[in-house]
Design a protein around this motif. Structure first.
Motif, mmCIF file in Angstrom:
data_model
loop_
_atom_site.group_PDB
_atom_site.id
_atom_site.type_symbol
_atom_site.label_atom_id
_atom_site.label_comp_id
_atom_site.label_asym_id
_atom_site.label_seq_id
_atom_site.Cartn_x
_atom_site.Cartn_y
_atom_site.Cartn_z
ATOM 1 N N ASN A 166 -12.716 79.210 -34.278
ATOM 2 C CA ASN A 166 -12.860 78.141 -33.297
ATOM 3 C C ASN A 166 -13.825 77.059 -33.782
ATOM 4 O O ASN A 166 -13.624 75.880 -33.515
ATOM 5 C CB ASN A 166 -13.320 78.699 -31.949
ATOM 6 N N LEU A 167 -14.860 77.452 -34.499
ATOM 7 C CA LEU A 167 -15.780 76.465 -35.064
ATOM 8 C C LEU A 167 -15.075 75.606 -36.120
ATOM 9 O O LEU A 167 -15.299 74.400 -36.193
ATOM 10 C CB LEU A 167 -17.014 77.145 -35.650
ATOM 11 N N ALA A 168 -14.205 76.213 -36.909
ATOM 12 C CA ALA A 168 -13.436 75.456 -37.903
ATOM 13 C C ALA A 168 -12.506 74.468 -37.206
ATOM 14 O O ALA A 168 -12.362 73.315 -37.642
ATOM 15 C CB ALA A 168 -12.647 76.408 -38.797
ATOM 16 N N TRP A 169 -11.874 74.897 -36.110
ATOM 17 C CA TRP A 169 -11.024 74.004 -35.317
ATOM 18 C C TRP A 169 -11.843 72.807 -34.820
ATOM 19 O O TRP A 169 -11.414 71.655 -34.938
ATOM 20 C CB TRP A 169 -10.425 74.781 -34.137
ATOM 21 N N ALA A 170 -13.019 73.085 -34.270
ATOM 22 C CA ALA A 170 -13.865 72.030 -33.720
ATOM 23 C C ALA A 170 -14.339 71.070 -34.813
ATOM 24 O O ALA A 170 -14.350 69.849 -34.611
ATOM 25 C CB ALA A 170 -15.059 72.644 -32.998
ATOM 26 N N GLU A 171 -14.708 71.592 -35.957
ATOM 27 C CA GLU A 171 -15.150 70.739 -37.058
ATOM 28 C C GLU A 171 -14.018 69.825 -37.518
ATOM 29 O O GLU A 171 -14.227 68.641 -37.794
ATOM 30 C CB GLU A 171 -15.661 71.597 -38.213
ATOM 31 N N ARG A 172 -12.797 70.364 -37.561
ATOM 32 C CA ARG A 172 -11.636 69.557 -37.941
ATOM 33 C C ARG A 172 -11.397 68.449 -36.911
ATOM 34 O O ARG A 172 -11.173 67.290 -37.259
ATOM 35 C CB ARG A 172 -10.388 70.433 -38.072
ATOM 36 N N LYS A 173 -11.469 68.787 -35.605
ATOM 37 C CA LYS A 173 -11.276 67.791 -34.556
ATOM 38 C C LYS A 173 -12.339 66.694 -34.633
ATOM 39 O O LYS A 173 -12.030 65.520 -34.453
ATOM 40 C CB LYS A 173 -11.294 68.439 -33.171
ATOM 41 N N LEU A 174 -13.574 67.075 -34.901
ATOM 42 C CA LEU A 174 -14.649 66.085 -35.005
ATOM 43 C C LEU A 174 -14.449 65.176 -36.215
ATOM 44 O O LEU A 174 -14.728 63.975 -36.149
ATOM 45 C CB LEU A 174 -16.011 66.771 -35.070
ATOM 46 N N GLU A 176 -11.505 64.400 -37.511
ATOM 47 C CA GLU A 176 -10.337 63.568 -37.231
ATOM 48 C C GLU A 176 -10.616 62.512 -36.163
ATOM 49 O O GLU A 176 -10.204 61.360 -36.310
ATOM 50 C CB GLU A 176 -9.161 64.439 -36.765
ATOM 51 N N ASP A 177 -11.278 62.894 -35.082
ATOM 52 C CA ASP A 177 -11.411 62.028 -33.911
ATOM 53 C C ASP A 177 -12.819 61.510 -33.673
ATOM 54 O O ASP A 177 -13.016 60.674 -32.797
ATOM 55 C CB ASP A 177 -10.955 62.770 -32.652
ATOM 56 N N GLY A 178 -13.792 62.021 -34.406
ATOM 57 C CA GLY A 178 -15.174 61.610 -34.197
ATOM 58 C C GLY A 178 -15.734 62.189 -32.906
ATOM 59 O O GLY A 178 -15.125 63.057 -32.275
ATOM 60 N N PRO A 179 -16.877 61.698 -32.483
ATOM 61 C CA PRO A 179 -17.551 62.245 -31.298
ATOM 62 C C PRO A 179 -16.755 62.099 -30.011
ATOM 63 O O PRO A 179 -16.985 62.814 -29.056
ATOM 64 C CB PRO A 179 -18.852 61.446 -31.211
ATOM 65 N N THR A 180 -15.786 61.187 -29.983
ATOM 66 C CA THR A 180 -14.987 61.028 -28.762
ATOM 67 C C THR A 180 -14.015 62.190 -28.550
ATOM 68 O O THR A 180 -13.414 62.296 -27.480
ATOM 69 C CB THR A 180 -14.193 59.705 -28.784
ATOM 70 N N ALA A 181 -13.876 63.059 -29.541
ATOM 71 C CA ALA A 181 -12.981 64.217 -29.394
ATOM 72 C C ALA A 181 -13.361 65.069 -28.189
ATOM 73 O O ALA A 181 -12.492 65.626 -27.521
ATOM 74 C CB ALA A 181 -13.013 65.061 -30.671
ATOM 75 N N ILE A 182 -14.642 65.153 -27.899
ATOM 76 C CA ILE A 182 -15.076 65.977 -26.765
ATOM 77 C C ILE A 182 -14.642 65.377 -25.435
ATOM 78 O O ILE A 182 -14.420 66.085 -24.462
ATOM 79 C CB ILE A 182 -16.597 66.230 -26.816
ATOM 80 N N GLU A 183 -14.477 64.062 -25.385
ATOM 81 C CA GLU A 183 -14.062 63.398 -24.148
ATOM 82 C C GLU A 183 -12.683 63.867 -23.700
ATOM 83 O O GLU A 183 -12.381 63.875 -22.522
ATOM 84 C CB GLU A 183 -14.063 61.876 -24.323
ATOM 85 N N ARG A 184 -11.857 64.250 -24.628
ATOM 86 C CA ARG A 184 -10.503 64.731 -24.298
ATOM 87 C C ARG A 184 -10.523 66.110 -23.666
ATOM 88 O O ARG A 184 -9.550 66.521 -23.036
ATOM 89 C CB ARG A 184 -9.652 64.736 -25.544
ATOM 90 N N LEU A 185 -11.615 66.832 -23.857
ATOM 91 C CA LEU A 185 -11.714 68.191 -23.325
ATOM 92 C C LEU A 185 -12.357 68.245 -21.949
ATOM 93 O O LEU A 185 -12.172 69.208 -21.219
ATOM 94 C CB LEU A 185 -12.549 69.057 -24.279
ATOM 95 N N LEU A 186 -13.105 67.213 -21.605
ATOM 96 C CA LEU A 186 -13.858 67.228 -20.357
ATOM 97 C C LEU A 186 -13.173 66.382 -19.299
ATOM 98 O O LEU A 186 -12.571 65.366 -19.620
ATOM 99 C CB LEU A 186 -15.280 66.701 -20.600
ATOM 100 N N PRO A 187 -13.267 66.813 -18.047
ATOM 101 C CA PRO A 187 -12.623 66.030 -16.978
ATOM 102 C C PRO A 187 -13.292 64.695 -16.753
ATOM 103 O O PRO A 187 -14.387 64.439 -17.109
ATOM 104 C CB PRO A 187 -12.783 66.896 -15.741
#
Length: 68
Positions: free
Chosen positions: A47-55, A57-68
């Motif tokens: 899961n950490l590898a997944w998160a590092e890849r998302k970061l 690819e998408d930068g810090p805004t990647a977390i915005e897609r996960l939160l309501p």
């Protein structure tokens, strides 16, 4: 007259977190651990590898897609 509302001076486990205490990480750097926890996943190497890849690819805004 009694009310069904809990006393606001005592903390309650069933109350929502106030908006002023919630944040999405825009106040500081977003980490892979932040991403994993925001996704509701366990902190595992996969899961950490997944998160590092998302970061990457998408930068810090990647977390915005996960939160309501």
């Amino acid at each position: 007259m009694p009310t069904s509302q809990p006393d606001s001076s005592s903390p309650s486990d069933d109350r929502a977190t106030p908006d002023t205490l919630l944040h999405t990480g825009s106040e500081g750097p977003v980490t892979a651990e932040d991403m994993v926890l925001a996704a509701g996943r366990d902190l595992s190497p996969k899961n950490l590898a997944w998160a590092e890849r998302k970061l990457r690819e998408d930068g810090p805004t990647a977390i915005e897609r996960l939160l309501p």
